[in-house]
Design a protein around this motif. Structure first.
Motif, PDB file in Angstrom:
ATOM      1  N   ASN A  63       0.822  -1.209   0.000  1.00  0.00           N
ATOM      2  CA  ASN A  63       0.000   0.000   0.000  1.00  0.00           C
ATOM      3  C   ASN A  63       0.857   1.259   0.000  1.00  0.00           C
ATOM      4  N   VAL A  64       1.990   1.225   0.650  1.00  0.00           N
ATOM      5  CA  VAL A  64       2.898   2.367   0.651  1.00  0.00           C
ATOM      6  C   VAL A  64       3.552   2.509  -0.726  1.00  0.00           C
ATOM      7  N   VAL A  65       4.048   1.412  -1.272  1.00  0.00           N
ATOM      8  CA  VAL A  65       4.741   1.459  -2.566  1.00  0.00           C
ATOM      9  C   VAL A  65       3.796   1.898  -3.685  1.00  0.00           C
ATOM     10  N   GLU A  66       2.514   1.595  -3.565  1.00  0.00           N
ATOM     11  CA  GLU A  66       1.542   2.020  -4.578  1.00  0.00           C
ATOM     12  C   GLU A  66       1.515   3.529  -4.761  1.00  0.00           C
ATOM     13  N   THR A  67       1.883   4.274  -3.743  1.00  0.00           N
ATOM     14  CA  THR A  67       1.832   5.736  -3.823  1.00  0.00           C
ATOM     15  C   THR A  67       3.143   6.365  -4.278  1.00  0.00           C
ATOM     16  N   VAL A  68       4.206   5.584  -4.379  1.00  0.00           N
ATOM     17  CA  VAL A  68       5.514   6.090  -4.763  1.00  0.00           C
ATOM     18  C   VAL A  68       5.518   6.402  -6.268  1.00  0.00           C
ATOM     19  N   PRO A  69       6.087   7.547  -6.673  1.00  0.00           N
ATOM     20  CA  PRO A  69       6.165   7.856  -8.105  1.00  0.00           C
ATOM     21  C   PRO A  69       7.045   6.852  -8.850  1.00  0.00           C
ATOM     22  N   CYS A  70       6.552   6.403 -10.014  1.00  0.00           N
ATOM     23  CA  CYS A  70       7.288   5.414 -10.820  1.00  0.00           C
ATOM     24  C   CYS A  70       7.480   5.899 -12.260  1.00  0.00           C
ATOM     25  N   GLY A  71       7.726   7.150 -12.439  1.00  0.00           N
ATOM     26  CA  GLY A  71       7.921   7.671 -13.789  1.00  0.00           C
ATOM     27  C   GLY A  71       6.799   8.612 -14.176  1.00  0.00           C
ATOM     28  N   THR A  72       6.727   8.876 -15.479  1.00  0.00           N
ATOM     29  CA  THR A  72       5.724   9.801 -15.984  1.00  0.00           C
ATOM     30  C   THR A  72       4.743   9.079 -16.891  1.00  0.00           C
ATOM     31  N   VAL A  73       3.560   9.683 -17.018  1.00  0.00           N
ATOM     32  CA  VAL A  73       2.538   9.154 -17.916  1.00  0.00           C
ATOM     33  C   VAL A  73       2.983   9.480 -19.333  1.00  0.00           C
ATOM     34  N   PRO A  74       3.064   8.468 -20.214  1.00  0.00           N
ATOM     35  CA  PRO A  74       3.507   8.737 -21.591  1.00  0.00           C
ATOM     36  C   PRO A  74       2.614   9.765 -22.288  1.00  0.00           C
ATOM     37  N   GLY A  75       3.261  10.784 -22.845  1.00  0.00           N
ATOM     38  CA  GLY A  75       2.564  11.808 -23.619  1.00  0.00           C
ATOM     39  C   GLY A  75       1.941  12.919 -22.804  1.00  0.00           C
ATOM     40  N   ARG A  76       1.993  12.871 -21.488  1.00  0.00           N
ATOM     41  CA  ARG A  76       1.345  13.907 -20.672  1.00  0.00           C
ATOM     42  C   ARG A  76       2.288  14.592 -19.690  1.00  0.00           C
ATOM     43  N   ASN A  77       3.462  14.101 -19.523  1.00  0.00           N
ATOM     44  CA  ASN A  77       4.442  14.672 -18.606  1.00  0.00           C
ATOM     45  C   ASN A  77       3.898  14.786 -17.176  1.00  0.00           C
ATOM     46  N   GLU A  78       3.079  13.824 -16.755  1.00  0.00           N
ATOM     47  CA  GLU A  78       2.564  13.740 -15.386  1.00  0.00           C
ATOM     48  C   GLU A  78       3.297  12.634 -14.642  1.00  0.00           C
ATOM     49  N   ILE A  79       3.460  12.823 -13.363  1.00  0.00           N
ATOM     50  CA  ILE A  79       4.079  11.772 -12.545  1.00  0.00           C
ATOM     51  C   ILE A  79       3.045  10.669 -12.318  1.00  0.00           C
ATOM     52  N   GLN A  80       3.483   9.432 -12.549  1.00  0.00           N
ATOM     53  CA  GLN A  80       2.591   8.273 -12.403  1.00  0.00           C
ATOM     54  C   GLN A  80       3.001   7.451 -11.184  1.00  0.00           C
ATOM     55  N   PRO A  81       2.064   7.230 -10.247  1.00  0.00           N
ATOM     56  CA  PRO A  81       2.402   6.392  -9.088  1.00  0.00           C
ATOM     57  C   PRO A  81       2.552   4.918  -9.499  1.00  0.00           C
ATOM     58  N   CYS A  82       3.317   4.187  -8.728  1.00  0.00           N
ATOM     59  CA  CYS A  82       3.536   2.761  -9.020  1.00  0.00           C
ATOM     60  C   CYS A  82       2.229   1.981  -9.042  1.00  0.00           C
ATOM     61  N   GLY A  83       1.268   2.396  -8.219  1.00  0.00           N
ATOM     62  CA  GLY A  83      -0.020   1.721  -8.179  1.00  0.00           C
ATOM     63  C   GLY A  83      -0.749   1.770  -9.509  1.00  0.00           C
ATOM     64  N   ASP A  84      -0.561   2.868 -10.256  1.00  0.00           N
ATOM     65  CA  ASP A  84      -1.180   2.981 -11.582  1.00  0.00           C
ATOM     66  C   ASP A  84      -0.366   2.245 -12.633  1.00  0.00           C
ATOM     67  N   LYS A  85       0.933   2.326 -12.510  1.00  0.00           N
ATOM     68  CA  LYS A  85       1.812   1.702 -13.510  1.00  0.00           C
ATOM     69  C   LYS A  85       1.756   0.174 -13.434  1.00  0.00           C
ATOM     70  N   TYR A  86       1.693  -0.361 -12.246  1.00  0.00           N
ATOM     71  CA  TYR A  86       1.682  -1.814 -12.038  1.00  0.00           C
ATOM     72  C   TYR A  86       0.366  -2.259 -11.402  1.00  0.00           C
TER      73      TYR A  86
END
Length: 171
Positions: A63-86
């Motif tokens: 649950n903690v790692v899900e909130t950690v930033p894991c890069g950016t959303v392709p094409g939008r230059n937004e930070i994507q949390p690990c929970g969304d990426k994985y």
């Protein structure tokens, strides 16, 4: 060649405080309740205690790692949390942990000497509130806003359950 329950799960670590007179509970429910409440009474109880503690820690860490930033959303230059990426990986991990917590809850409910009293106990309510967001989330549509609002409480209750369990049951 028939074995009794007591021969399959002997109380091999009885102490003076918890019935060290060598008398073993005859009923399965009594043995299970004793194992849940005093995990150092037998090796299987101690293993179960540490396995559930491990999965509580895994769930909280996930649950903690899900909130950690894991890069950016392709094409939008937004930070994507690990929970969304994985998303699928975290969903599978959460599913496995919740299944274990649910099984533990129902095993404790089965073994409880007074089921109504058990269901009203603080620890039981915390366990129930910790696992219910998962099941409610399964029933909801793909509305991530609503689903995400259910999960922060789960981390709090899992941490609280971990702390309270470790404070009340010293192996």
């Amino acid at each position: 060649m028939t074995k009794t329950i007591s021969s399959l799960f002997p109380d091999d670590k009885l102490d003076d405080e918890e019935g060290g007179d060598g008398v073993q509970p005859e009923k399965l429910r009594e043995r299970m309740w004793r194992a849940f409440e005093v995990p150092h009474t037998s090796t299987p109880a101690l293993v179960f205690y540490y396995v559930t503690g491990f999965f509580i820690a895994v769930s909280v860490m996930a649950n903690v790692v899900e909130t950690v930033p894991c890069g950016t959303v392709p094409g939008r230059n937004e930070i994507q949390p690990c929970g969304d990426k994985y998303k699928i990986m975290f969903f599978c991990l959460d599913t496995a942990c919740v299944m274990i917590f649910t099984a533990e809850y129902f095993l404790r409910l089965f073994a409880a000497p007074d089921r109504c009293k058990f269901m009203r106990s603080v620890m039981s309510v915390i366990d129930f509130v910790a696992i219910m967001p998962y099941y409610i989330g399964l029933g909801l549509s793909d509305d991530n806003e609503v689903r995400a609002s259910l999960f922060p409480e789960k981390s709090f209750f899992l941490i609280l359950a971990q702390f309270m369990t470790r404070q009340t049951c010293h192996p």
